[in-house]
Design an enzyme around this catalytic site. Structure first.
Site, PDB file in Angstrom:
ATOM      1  N   CYS A 124       0.807  -1.233   0.000  1.00  0.00           N
ATOM      2  CA  CYS A 124       0.000   0.000   0.000  1.00  0.00           C
ATOM      3  C   CYS A 124       0.833   1.273   0.000  1.00  0.00           C
ATOM      4  O   CYS A 124       0.296   2.347  -0.260  1.00  0.00           O
ATOM      5  CB  CYS A 124      -0.936   0.015   1.190  1.00  0.00           C
ATOM      6  SG  CYS A 124      -1.824  -1.506   1.376  1.00  0.00           S
ATOM      7  N   HIS A 271      -3.245   7.024   2.987  1.00  0.00           N
ATOM      8  CA  HIS A 271      -3.697   5.736   2.450  1.00  0.00           C
ATOM      9  C   HIS A 271      -5.028   5.400   3.127  1.00  0.00           C
ATOM     10  O   HIS A 271      -5.171   5.517   4.351  1.00  0.00           O
ATOM     11  CB  HIS A 271      -2.652   4.659   2.738  1.00  0.00           C
ATOM     12  CG  HIS A 271      -3.145   3.274   2.482  1.00  0.00           C
ATOM     13  ND1 HIS A 271      -3.857   2.950   1.331  1.00  0.00           N
ATOM     14  CD2 HIS A 271      -3.071   2.127   3.222  1.00  0.00           C
ATOM     15  CE1 HIS A 271      -4.176   1.667   1.387  1.00  0.00           C
ATOM     16  NE2 HIS A 271      -3.716   1.145   2.512  1.00  0.00           N
ATOM     17  N   ASN A 301     -10.372  -0.065   0.920  1.00  0.00           N
ATOM     18  CA  ASN A 301      -8.918  -0.001   0.814  1.00  0.00           C
ATOM     19  C   ASN A 301      -8.489  -0.547  -0.554  1.00  0.00           C
ATOM     20  O   ASN A 301      -8.611  -1.743  -0.804  1.00  0.00           O
ATOM     21  CB  ASN A 301      -8.312  -0.830   1.960  1.00  0.00           C
ATOM     22  CG  ASN A 301      -6.801  -0.900   1.911  1.00  0.00           C
ATOM     23  OD1 ASN A 301      -6.185  -0.491   0.936  1.00  0.00           O
ATOM     24  ND2 ASN A 301      -6.206  -1.422   2.964  1.00  0.00           N
TER      25      ASN A 301
HETATM   26  N1  ACO Z   1     -18.304  -8.113  11.230  1.00  0.00           N
HETATM   27  C1  ACO Z   1     -18.693  -8.356  12.488  1.00  0.00           C
HETATM   28  N2  ACO Z   1     -17.857  -8.722  13.466  1.00  0.00           N
HETATM   29  C2  ACO Z   1     -16.560  -8.834  13.156  1.00  0.00           C
HETATM   30  C3  ACO Z   1     -16.075  -8.591  11.857  1.00  0.00           C
HETATM   31  C4  ACO Z   1     -17.011  -8.235  10.875  1.00  0.00           C
HETATM   32  N3  ACO Z   1     -16.657  -7.961   9.590  1.00  0.00           N
HETATM   33  N4  ACO Z   1     -14.744  -8.781  11.841  1.00  0.00           N
HETATM   34  C5  ACO Z   1     -14.390  -9.134  13.104  1.00  0.00           C
HETATM   35  N5  ACO Z   1     -15.491  -9.160  13.881  1.00  0.00           N
HETATM   36  C6  ACO Z   1     -15.575  -9.478  15.293  1.00  0.00           C
HETATM   37  C7  ACO Z   1     -14.470 -10.390  15.754  1.00  0.00           C
HETATM   38  O1  ACO Z   1     -14.813 -11.738  15.541  1.00  0.00           O
HETATM   39  C8  ACO Z   1     -14.388 -10.048  17.224  1.00  0.00           C
HETATM   40  O2  ACO Z   1     -15.434 -10.718  17.882  1.00  0.00           O
HETATM   41  P1  ACO Z   1     -15.193 -11.280  19.374  1.00  0.00           P
HETATM   42  O3  ACO Z   1     -14.893 -10.067  20.232  1.00  0.00           O
HETATM   43  O4  ACO Z   1     -16.500 -11.927  19.678  1.00  0.00           O
HETATM   44  O5  ACO Z   1     -14.043 -12.216  19.287  1.00  0.00           O
HETATM   45  C9  ACO Z   1     -14.716  -8.555  17.257  1.00  0.00           C
HETATM   46  O6  ACO Z   1     -15.410  -8.265  16.022  1.00  0.00           O
HETATM   47  C10 ACO Z   1     -13.515  -7.657  17.347  1.00  0.00           C
HETATM   48  O7  ACO Z   1     -12.574  -8.124  16.397  1.00  0.00           O
HETATM   49  P2  ACO Z   1     -11.186  -7.398  16.207  1.00  0.00           P
HETATM   50  O8  ACO Z   1     -10.396  -8.110  15.147  1.00  0.00           O
HETATM   51  O9  ACO Z   1     -10.577  -7.181  17.545  1.00  0.00           O
HETATM   52  O10 ACO Z   1     -11.680  -5.992  15.622  1.00  0.00           O
HETATM   53  P3  ACO Z   1     -10.891  -4.658  15.515  1.00  0.00           P
HETATM   54  O11 ACO Z   1     -11.618  -3.611  16.205  1.00  0.00           O
HETATM   55  O12 ACO Z   1      -9.409  -4.841  15.807  1.00  0.00           O
HETATM   56  O13 ACO Z   1     -10.986  -4.339  13.948  1.00  0.00           O
HETATM   57  C11 ACO Z   1      -9.799  -4.454  11.911  1.00  0.00           C
HETATM   58  C12 ACO Z   1     -10.444  -5.241  13.000  1.00  0.00           C
HETATM   59  C13 ACO Z   1     -10.844  -3.539  11.266  1.00  0.00           C
HETATM   60  C14 ACO Z   1      -9.259  -5.410  10.846  1.00  0.00           C
HETATM   61  C15 ACO Z   1      -8.640  -3.595  12.505  1.00  0.00           C
HETATM   62  O14 ACO Z   1      -7.774  -4.403  13.263  1.00  0.00           O
HETATM   63  C16 ACO Z   1      -7.835  -2.903  11.464  1.00  0.00           C
HETATM   64  O15 ACO Z   1      -8.322  -2.025  10.773  1.00  0.00           O
HETATM   65  N6  ACO Z   1      -6.537  -3.254  11.335  1.00  0.00           N
HETATM   66  C17 ACO Z   1      -5.712  -2.650  10.325  1.00  0.00           C
HETATM   67  C18 ACO Z   1      -6.058  -3.275   9.050  1.00  0.00           C
HETATM   68  C19 ACO Z   1      -5.384  -2.598   7.920  1.00  0.00           C
HETATM   69  O16 ACO Z   1      -5.232  -1.406   7.885  1.00  0.00           O
HETATM   70  N7  ACO Z   1      -4.963  -3.346   6.985  1.00  0.00           N
HETATM   71  C20 ACO Z   1      -4.244  -2.749   5.950  1.00  0.00           C
HETATM   72  C21 ACO Z   1      -4.230  -3.733   4.964  1.00  0.00           C
HETATM   73  S1  ACO Z   1      -2.786  -3.460   4.089  1.00  0.00           S
HETATM   74  C22 ACO Z   1      -3.253  -3.108   2.679  1.00  0.00           C
HETATM   75  O17 ACO Z   1      -3.769  -2.000   2.569  1.00  0.00           O
HETATM   76  C23 ACO Z   1      -3.197  -4.158   1.578  1.00  0.00           C
END
Ligand code: ACO
Length: 344
Positions: A124, A271, A301
């Site tokens: 990215c 980004h 994204n």
């Molecule tokens: N819908 C509903 N519930 C969900 C979903 C969903 N899509 N995804 C996860 N959950 C649930 C999980 O199962 C978990 O449930 P639990 O508490 O019962 O176990 C709960 O939501 C919290 O899950 P987390 O993974 O802790 O959620 P978090 O708040 O950390 O958000 C996320 C996850 C959005 C992926 C975050 O960590 C994030 O944005 N990370 C950075 C990701 C990123 O920027 N990636 C870049 C990619 S690189 C590139 O651009 C190619």
């Protein structure tokens, strides 16, 4: 000597997939996705459309943009493409594994017969790295004058659509800019265009964002039965923490080292990974959130395409005025990060 962006373009697949459409298929909801990421929709490429197709379309738009604005003497994209000396293309979803470079296919599609072509793979952060690479190569040889910098992604092809923690994040699209080197004896030389770039990496996080199969560490084997399409694997929390840290540090460093006051800064173009990452960085830096341009609500994204898509939206809507000081900032797999300081 200045490196100016003289044209911008984007290519967005028409098929738009809302959060609700995903929620009809997997266990998620519009409310969860919006509140955790700021994403509302994503655009998905038709079957058969590859990164080079979107990248070439975006590049053609950038060429047309420069023509329409009267910034070049050439009259058609085909004519202008012949004056391009270099194509630097970033993609995490190249047309083919290893080679040929997707930039070579774009060079062919554009008829940019005089251009050298190369791909870069820093996920990215690709547009930020690409802009600096192309600018440095233009500066390195007086014969080189124009370059296309392209970010193009078909992330839907490497997304596990059954993994709700991951598939909600990504979309397809491409963005491109045409840059031009100008030798000028003007006393303001060096004060417009690309002014400064910070690039960095932290390879200790190489496993946090990864496509595990297919490379020399983990090649396909003869006779192997593939049960799942290779897809992006991510340690979401680790990437989140890294992203907030490097966005904060990169912005703070550029502003401090270049002596930029908050009121001098027109916009930050980050980004577009997750609105919460931007909000956290804005809070740490005490920069109002309104200074950050966000469009992940519409596109999700799109990896290395997200910053040039945003630049094109801002350019075409007239939100960027000549003389505006802007900073792009991003992070990606590798892990990598960086930022460009640009006077529009
Ligand atoms: N819908 C509903 N519930 C969900 C979903 C969903 N899509 N995804 C996860 N959950 C649930 C999980 O199962 C978990 O449930 P639990 O508490 O019962 O176990 C709960 O939501 C919290 O899950 P987390 O993974 O802790 O959620 P978090 O708040 O950390 O958000 C996320 C996850 C959005 C992926 C975050 O960590 C994030 O944005 N990370 C950075 C990701 C990123 O920027 N990636 C870049 C990619 S690189 C590139 O651009 C190619």
């Amino acid at each position: 000597m200045t490196i100016e962006i003289i044209g911008t373009g984007r290519s967005i697949p028409p098929r738009r997939v809302s959060n609700q459409e995903l929620a009809d298929r997997i266990d998620t909801s519009d409310e969860w996705i919006r509140s955790h990421t700021g994403i509302g929709n994503r655009h998905i490429a038709e079957e058969g459309v590859a990164a080079s197709d979107l990248g070439a379309d975006a590049a053609r738009e950038a060429l047309l943009c420069a023509i329409d604005r009267g910034l070049v003497t050439e009259k058609t994209p085909e004519e202008l493409a012949l004056t391009v000396d270099l194509i630097v293309l970033s993609s995490a979803t190249q047309d083919f594994f290893s080679h040929p470079a997707t930039s070579c296919i774009v060079q062919h599609l554009l008829g940019a017969k005089n251009a050298a072509a190369m791909d870069i793979t820093v996920a990215c952060s690709g547009f930020i790295y690409g802009l600096e690479t192309a600018a440095a190569m233009l500066k390195a040889d007086f014969r080189r004058k124009r370059a296309l910098v392209i970010g193009t992604e078909v992330l839907s092809r490497i997304t596990n659509w059954d993994d709700r923690s991951n598939c909600i994040l990504f979309g397809d699209g491409a963005g491109a800019v045409l840059i031009e080197k100008n030798d000028t004896s003007n006393q303001n030389a060096g004060q417009t265009g690309l002014l400064r770039t910070i690039l960095g990496s932290d390879g200790s996080g190489w496993e946090y964002l990864i496509l595990r199969r297919g490379g020399s560490r983990n090649p396909w084997k003869k006779g192997e039965v593939v049960e799942e399409v290779p897809a992006i694997a991510m340690n979401g929390q680790a990437v989140y923490n890294f992203a907030v840290g490097v966005i904060t540090e990169t912005l703070a460093r550029i502003m401090k080292e270049e002596n930029i006051a908050l009121e001098d800064l027109a916009l930050v173009i980050p980004h577009q990974a997750n609105a919460r990452i931007i909000q956290a960085a804005a809070k740490r830096l005490k920069i109002p959130e309104e200074k950050f341009y966000l469009n992940m609500e519409e596109y999700a994204n799109t990896s290395s395409a997200s910053i040039p898509i945003a630049l094109d939206e801002l350019n075409r809507s007239g939100k960027l005025k000549k003389g505006d000081l802007i900073i792009t900032v991003g992070f990606g797999g590798g892990l990598t990060y960086g930022g460009n300081l640009i006077r529009w």
